[in-house]
Design an enzyme around this catalytic site. Structure first.
Site, PDB file in Angstrom:
ATOM      1  N   GLU A 399       0.825  -1.223   0.000  1.00  0.00           N
ATOM      2  CA  GLU A 399       0.000   0.000   0.000  1.00  0.00           C
ATOM      3  C   GLU A 399       0.851   1.262   0.000  1.00  0.00           C
ATOM      4  O   GLU A 399       0.529   2.267   0.635  1.00  0.00           O
ATOM      5  CB  GLU A 399      -0.979  -0.024   1.179  1.00  0.00           C
ATOM      6  CG  GLU A 399      -1.935  -1.212   1.120  1.00  0.00           C
ATOM      7  CD  GLU A 399      -2.970  -1.223   2.223  1.00  0.00           C
ATOM      8  OE1 GLU A 399      -2.884  -0.366   3.131  1.00  0.00           O
ATOM      9  OE2 GLU A 399      -3.860  -2.086   2.187  1.00  0.00           O
ATOM     10  N   GLU A 502      -5.872  -9.133   0.249  1.00  0.00           N
ATOM     11  CA  GLU A 502      -6.669  -8.639   1.376  1.00  0.00           C
ATOM     12  C   GLU A 502      -8.044  -8.241   0.857  1.00  0.00           C
ATOM     13  O   GLU A 502      -8.148  -7.469  -0.092  1.00  0.00           O
ATOM     14  CB  GLU A 502      -6.025  -7.410   2.030  1.00  0.00           C
ATOM     15  CG  GLU A 502      -4.662  -7.625   2.646  1.00  0.00           C
ATOM     16  CD  GLU A 502      -4.150  -6.361   3.312  1.00  0.00           C
ATOM     17  OE1 GLU A 502      -4.964  -5.647   3.937  1.00  0.00           O
ATOM     18  OE2 GLU A 502      -2.950  -6.081   3.208  1.00  0.00           O
TER      19      GLU A 502
END
Length: 568
Positions: A399, A502
């Site tokens: 991220e 995720e």
């Protein structure tokens, strides 16, 4: 500087800038509005950059700029004669064609991109091309600039990238059919996410990016970069997936003077120096993953399940671990790998370079890694990973593209991240059980951080129902399919299988079941998803402020329903 430089140098005197009209509101009553031709010399080009193994650049002379603002689809209102006469007096000129929105008799805003796609502007385009036929060798033609900036300054902004691309291709295709020698410019601002609007090599000959133009200054989604050299370098870097000459435009805030042209030269030279350290020399195919316990359709199903509520489910073939420096130092990662080995499963290991004892958290972790300061802990990491008896999907510093400070590797220069990612992954090049995973969240501008084909086997994204911290009502969550469509589209310029490492949803069990049913349907339809991994845990409450952190935990029954829906 190579043959390509010589080829593009012949285009040098054709290069220019794209004029951006200064409208702050849309024009109403389009059917009564006249088309407008404006000459403007405020924006000038600082230079042009050529990406490639022989990266090069040149500075630019002043060139005449015109904006042709189409207020309607009536071709008789185009002031072609005056426009063509003006263009013919210049050695080189740039013409920006802009389709301005009006309102119909019901005061409804007209979809200008839809009008272009449907052919409503074709007569205007044909008449324009007829007029330009005698000057096509000296004109660069642009279409609806600044399309990617998320503001509503122009009517073609805040539109679907797919819709914009269709309109651009329609315009460019018709123009090139009628004027085969003319050069077409694709003109984003160079804002994060510009690549989502790239129309393709066939339809654009050049790219232009602007420095702090009006659209960009009106947008606060990302912090403005005040250093001119850094700003230029970042905008050029955002275009590195597209092999076209890049014209760098000044603005009222950053004029094309000697000082700023010097900044351009410094930025261009820096990019050229970095090229070989951040670009792969060749593409390498992702390895085929075998020997895993999958569903009948070959989908890898995983869980991040620290509470151990789902790990005994038969469908689980992958378990997810998050390992910071501390977990590597104190033996936690080693024990976790041994435990997963005993269950005969593969694993996703997300390495987080922070929170160690000997290796504490540092905002300079990426820079220091490339300097070799973290070599001992990296070597330890790979030594522990080598204990895994099944494939390891290794994800590093995830991220990274989100403009926050949750992790020290976020909000960093993308070139610094790329160098650190490549440095880290090369330590494990000798291990046959490792699958290298590049793990952005899938947010706007992700590809700025793309580290290269040769060090990525899988791309991963995260899909959560509550990405916005202002949303507390689970019923307002976006569907899996909506998020997936947006995020997977952003990855379209990289040819790698996708692992959704995720994903999760908050809400009542019935709501979670319906959300996951949609997820299963979307996953089944996709031909790029290699695996999915459910995040069966609550998020870190420290990053949610006064709002309770969402808990994406699901029951065994809900998980089994999801697996069954996947298998249908």
């Amino acid at each position: 500087m190579g043959k390509r430089y010589t080829l593009y140098l012949s285009l040098f005197f054709l290069m220019g800038v794209v004029l951006y009209s200064k409208r702050h509101v849309f024009i109403k009553n389009r059917t009564e509005s006249k088309d407008i031709i404006i000459k403007d010399s405020k924006q000038q080009a600082l230079g042009i950059f050529y990406h490639g193994s022989d990266s090069s650049y040149v500075t630019m002379p002043a060139i005449a700029h015109y904006s042709l603002q189409w207020m309607n689809t009536d071709q008789d209102t185009v002031e072609n004669n005056r426009l063509i006469d003006s263009l013919s007096h210049h050695e080189t000129a740039v013409l920006s064609v802009e389709t301005w929105a009006g309102y119909n008799e019901r005061n409804q805003q007209i979809n200008v991109l839809g009008d272009v796609i449907s052919g409503a502007y074709d007569d205007k385009i044909k008449k324009l091309c007829d007029g330009l036929s005698g000057v096509q060798d000296k004109v660069l033609l642009s279409f609806n600039p600044d399309m990617e900036v998320p503001v509503k300054k122009y009517p073609w902004q805040y539109q679907s990238p797919v819709e914009y691309i269709k309109a651009f291709r329609h315009f460019s295709g018709l123009v090139k059919k009628l004027l085969p020698r003319i050069k077409i410019v694709w003109s984003p601002a160079g804002y994060p996410g510009a690549d989502e609007y790239w129309p393709g090599d066939t339809f654009a000959d050049l790219i232009s990016v602007s420095l702090l133009g009006e659209s960009e200054r009106a947008c606060n989604n990302y912090p403005l970069v005040n250093n001119t050299t850094t700003l230029i370098r970042r905008k050029i870097h955002r275009m590195r997936m597209i092999y076209k000459p890049i014209i760098v435009l000044g603005s009222e805030k950053i004029p094309s003077n000697a000082k700023n042209r010097a900044f351009f030269e410094i930025a261009a030279k820096t990019i050229g120096d970095d090229w070989h350290s951040i670009q792969p020399l060749k593409k390498e195919a992702a390895p085929q993953v075998s020997g895993l316990k999958n569903t009948d359709r070959g989908m890898l199903i995983g869980v991040y399940d620290p509470r151990k509520l789902l790990i005994n489910e038969k469908a689980v073939s992958v378990e997810h671990l998050f390992a910071d420096w501390g977990a590597i130092e104190d033996g936690t990662l080693e024990r976790q790998i041994d435990s997963i080995n005993s269950r005969g499963r593969a694993m996703i290991i997300t390495v987080e370079p922070w929170r160690g004892k000997r290796w504490p958290t540092s905002r300079d972790v990426l820079k220091d890694m490339v300097k070799g300061m973290y070599d001992p802990i990296i070597e330890t990491t790979y030594r522990i990973i080598s204990r895994a008896k099944h494939p390891v999907f290794l994800r590093f510093a995830h991220e990274m593209e989100i403009p926050t400070m949750r992790y020290p590797w976020q909000s960093q220069d993308p070139v610094t991240y790329i160098k650190a990612y490549r440095y880290f992954m090369r330590f494990g090049a000798h291990l046959k059980n490792i699958r290298r995973v590049w793990g952005p969240a899938g947010d706007r501008g992700s590809l700025e951080w793309w580290p290269g084909d040769d060090v990525v086997d899988y791309t991963s994204i995260a899909i959560y129902g509550l990405p916005d911290k202002n949303i507390t009502d689970p019923r307002l969550q976006e569907s899996f399919s909506t998020i997936f469509k947006r995020k997977s589209y952003r990855m379209r310029l990289v040819d790698k299988p996708l692992f959704i490492t995720e994903f999760g949803v908050k809400g009542s069990e019935s709501f979670q079941n319906n959300w996951l049913k949609d997820a299963a349907f979307t996953i089944r339809k996709s031909n790029i998803i290699a695996g999915v991994c459910y995040f069966n845990q609550a998020d870190n409450p420290k990053v949610w402020g006064k709002i309770p952190a969402p808990d994406w935990g699901i029951s065994e029954t809900t998980f089994e329903n999801f697996v069954e829906a996947l298998s249908n």
